[in-house]
Design an enzyme around this catalytic site. Sequence first.
Site, PDB file in Angstrom:
ATOM      1  N   SER A 114      -6.524 -25.359  38.924  1.00 36.22           N
ATOM      2  CA  SER A 114      -7.349 -25.116  37.748  1.00 36.22           C
ATOM      3  C   SER A 114      -6.897 -25.870  36.510  1.00 36.22           C
ATOM      4  CB  SER A 114      -7.399 -23.610  37.493  1.00 36.22           C
ATOM      5  OG  SER A 114      -8.309 -23.331  36.475  1.00 36.22           O
ATOM      6  N   HIS A 115      -6.523 -25.134  35.479  1.00 36.64           N
ATOM      7  CA  HIS A 115      -6.176 -25.716  34.188  1.00 36.64           C
ATOM      8  C   HIS A 115      -4.710 -26.152  34.131  1.00 36.64           C
ATOM      9  CE1 HIS A 115      -5.452 -21.515  34.529  1.00 36.64           C
ATOM     10  NE2 HIS A 115      -4.520 -21.592  33.604  1.00 36.64           N
ATOM     11  N   ASP A 278     -12.391 -27.562  32.465  1.00 34.77           N
ATOM     12  CA  ASP A 278     -10.992 -27.636  32.898  1.00 34.77           C
ATOM     13  C   ASP A 278     -10.822 -28.433  34.183  1.00 34.77           C
ATOM     14  OD1 ASP A 278     -12.220 -25.841  34.586  1.00 34.77           O
ATOM     15  OD2 ASP A 278     -10.387 -24.690  34.904  1.00 34.77           O
ATOM     16  N   ASP A 280     -10.802 -27.849  37.405  1.00 31.86           N
ATOM     17  CA  ASP A 280     -11.730 -27.697  38.532  1.00 31.86           C
ATOM     18  C   ASP A 280     -13.151 -27.361  38.096  1.00 31.86           C
ATOM     19  OD1 ASP A 280     -10.819 -25.199  37.655  1.00 31.86           O
ATOM     20  OD2 ASP A 280     -11.170 -24.263  39.600  1.00 31.86           O
ATOM     21  N   ASP A 282     -14.514 -24.901  36.244  1.00 30.76           N
ATOM     22  CA  ASP A 282     -15.107 -23.570  36.105  1.00 30.76           C
ATOM     23  C   ASP A 282     -14.967 -22.991  34.698  1.00 30.76           C
ATOM     24  OD1 ASP A 282     -12.412 -23.133  36.385  1.00 30.76           O
ATOM     25  OD2 ASP A 282     -12.570 -21.724  38.068  1.00 30.76           O
ATOM     26  N   ARG A 283     -14.060 -23.541  33.908  1.00 27.01           N
ATOM     27  CA  ARG A 283     -13.909 -23.015  32.542  1.00 27.01           C
ATOM     28  C   ARG A 283     -14.722 -23.833  31.544  1.00 27.01           C
ATOM     29  NH1 ARG A 283      -7.840 -20.864  31.470  1.00 27.01           N
ATOM     30  NH2 ARG A 283      -7.620 -19.757  33.435  1.00 27.01           N
ATOM     31  N   GLU A 365     -12.461 -13.748  28.682  1.00 29.35           N
ATOM     32  CA  GLU A 365     -11.879 -14.351  27.487  1.00 29.35           C
ATOM     33  C   GLU A 365     -11.186 -15.683  27.791  1.00 29.35           C
ATOM     34  OE1 GLU A 365      -8.448 -14.599  27.538  1.00 29.35           O
ATOM     35  OE2 GLU A 365      -8.426 -13.506  29.438  1.00 29.35           O
ATOM     36  N   LYS A 377     -17.062 -18.750  38.031  1.00 25.87           N
ATOM     37  CA  LYS A 377     -17.431 -19.109  36.672  1.00 25.87           C
ATOM     38  C   LYS A 377     -17.786 -20.589  36.671  1.00 25.87           C
ATOM     39  CE  LYS A 377     -12.584 -19.420  35.194  1.00 25.87           C
ATOM     40  NZ  LYS A 377     -11.843 -18.799  36.303  1.00 25.87           N
TER      41      LYS A 377
HETATM   42  C1  G16 Z   1      -8.218 -17.624  36.993  1.00 23.09           C
HETATM   43  C2  G16 Z   1      -9.315 -16.730  37.432  1.00 23.09           C
HETATM   44  C3  G16 Z   1      -9.997 -16.166  36.217  1.00 23.09           C
HETATM   45  C4  G16 Z   1      -9.004 -15.448  35.354  1.00 23.09           C
HETATM   46  C5  G16 Z   1      -7.863 -16.351  35.034  1.00 23.09           C
HETATM   47  C6  G16 Z   1      -6.790 -15.545  34.380  1.00 23.09           C
HETATM   48  O1  G16 Z   1      -8.782 -18.684  36.284  1.00 23.09           O
HETATM   49  O2  G16 Z   1     -10.248 -17.447  38.209  1.00 23.09           O
HETATM   50  O3  G16 Z   1     -11.011 -15.320  36.640  1.00 23.09           O
HETATM   51  O4  G16 Z   1      -9.563 -15.032  34.156  1.00 23.09           O
HETATM   52  O5  G16 Z   1      -7.339 -16.903  36.203  1.00 23.09           O
HETATM   53  O6  G16 Z   1      -5.645 -16.227  34.347  1.00 23.09           O
HETATM   54  P1  G16 Z   1      -4.286 -15.498  33.986  1.00 23.09           P
HETATM   55  O7  G16 Z   1      -3.967 -14.543  35.112  1.00 23.09           O
HETATM   56  O8  G16 Z   1      -3.350 -16.631  33.847  1.00 23.09           O
HETATM   57  O9  G16 Z   1      -4.515 -14.767  32.689  1.00 23.09           O
HETATM   58  P2  G16 Z   1      -8.644 -20.175  36.754  1.00 23.09           P
HETATM   59  O10 G16 Z   1      -9.545 -20.952  35.838  1.00 23.09           O
HETATM   60  O11 G16 Z   1      -7.172 -20.454  36.590  1.00 23.09           O
HETATM   61  O12 G16 Z   1      -9.075 -20.176  38.197  1.00 23.09           O
END
Ligand code: G16
Length: 542
Positions: A114-115, A278, A280, A282-283, A365, A377
């Site tokens: 992801s990010h 981000d 991948d 989704d953000r 958030e 997302k």
């Molecule tokens: C992932 C989940 C999101 C979640 C986020 C929270 O995001 O897919 O639904 O809100 O983690 O991250 P943390 O546990 O670090 O607060 P992503 O975009 O990393 O896949």
Amino acid sequence: MTAVTTVATTPFAGQKPGTSGLRKKVAVFAQPHYLENFVQAVFDSIGAVAGKTLVVGGDGRYHNRTAIQVILKMAAANGFARVMVGRGGILSTPAASCVIRKYQTFGGIILSASHNPGGPTEDFGIKYNIPAGGPAPEAITEAIFARSQVIDRYRILEAGNLDLDRLGTARLGEMTVEVFDPVADYAALMESLFDFAAIRAAFQAGFRMKFDAMHAVTGPYAVEILERRLGATPGTVMNGVPLEDFGGGHPDPNLVHAHDLVEALTGEGAPDFGAASDGDGDRNMVLGRDFYVTPSDSLAVLAANATLCPGYAKGLKGIARSMPTSAAPDRVAAKLGIPAWETPTGWKFFGTLLDAGKATLCGEESFGTGSDHVREKDGLWAVLMWLNVLAGRKQSVADIVTAHWREFGRNVYSRHDYEGIDSAAADGLMEHLRGLDLKGKSLDGYTVAFNDDFAYTDPVDGSVSVRQGIRVVFEDGSRIVFRLSGTGTEGATLRVYIERYEPDPAKHGLDPQAALADLIKIARDLAGIEARTGRAEPTVIT
Ligand code: G16
């Protein structure tokens, strides 16, 4: 020559999927058998795979192509009939969800951290999405983890690597591999939801935007949709070529990491609208000229204006948000007379609500917004929904958001992250908070209504998730939430979420850090953040 080999192996500790799959440093994934063990644990945990179709793709980060070749050979050896791979191994997370649903496959494997940064010394990740298109629920991720802890063999085909860059089909043993265009199905879905003609007309009339793909996966999607189909000026998409190390950046669309975009949106002559996605895809982060929209407000504004978009013209069934997300969307739900759902952090918790038709829009958030069109997302979807709302209302981002606050009041909100802190100190801090009984006590003039560790019972399938974040809720509705991130790969990250409701429009323009200063102090004192972590200030404030 191709032959199936069964390789003896022993378990690795810690193959436990976090908030969104298994995320580790590349060096961990590159160890012999590490990826193979996890993939076999997935195949062993999801039911009979023989004859089924699987989707595979990732965000293009370092190790993506290597991992895909391994997964293809293991899928063939385990009896899958067909694997659909995005060209070049590219597939954004929402596009993967779209394709899994459209072609009714037996789920998919998405490679992304992801990010988190990418590159040989950075992060890699893998997760399985179910046939409905969403991240595997906890029952499945726990089964995968349990299997990974006793695994003693995996199956893999001995074969050469496939060309992932040429569209078309190839054979791998008995299995067909289809390399497909990762953008086409997703772009068609977007076109079915939004008023492309109205958005195109706005661009023609001089509306200007910048989209920062952060050298991550959304580049090709954004160029096709924004520049080719909607007619935005070439160059609207910044950093549009996916790179294995994201150009050395941190592909996290927030005010700190998307600073190029923030700068581009500052001052006179800046474009009308800015957005970033981000690693991948989704953000999303959304900006107006000199104006930042918090993700919680973004969800609320999109919900309040959803009927401007053809795909949502019939109205919403409900709105879901994660617990640490502000209550701004709940106020819209109340006005619309539809349910507002509060789930733990993690998109996987929205799946049952969307499948059961209890919610249409969801958001978090953490820069996540989406709807029932897929089960992830979706960064570009959120950008397009904003574009549709802007084209429909013909007002600026700032005018739309401030009018929203006037109508609903403002949930002033901020998140403070303390990244890379000592894990034992972080656990100690959370234990300390868990042990407090604050009900009825006054903290610097704020009386505590209740404090707890958030637990959730899924209203559809009854599954229970505990220890999802410490809430300290005050009698005036203000709130402090403490959580440890479930997506980091180094030490621990403490997230502190602070929120206060402000009905008075005269105070809506205040800087959130100033408006929340007393609550921020209460949060620091209550948790003893500096004493326990050695950090006087957060690493990132959003
Ligand atoms: C992932 C989940 C999101 C979640 C986020 C929270 O995001 O897919 O639904 O809100 O983690 O991250 P943390 O546990 O670090 O607060 P992503 O975009 O990393 O896949």
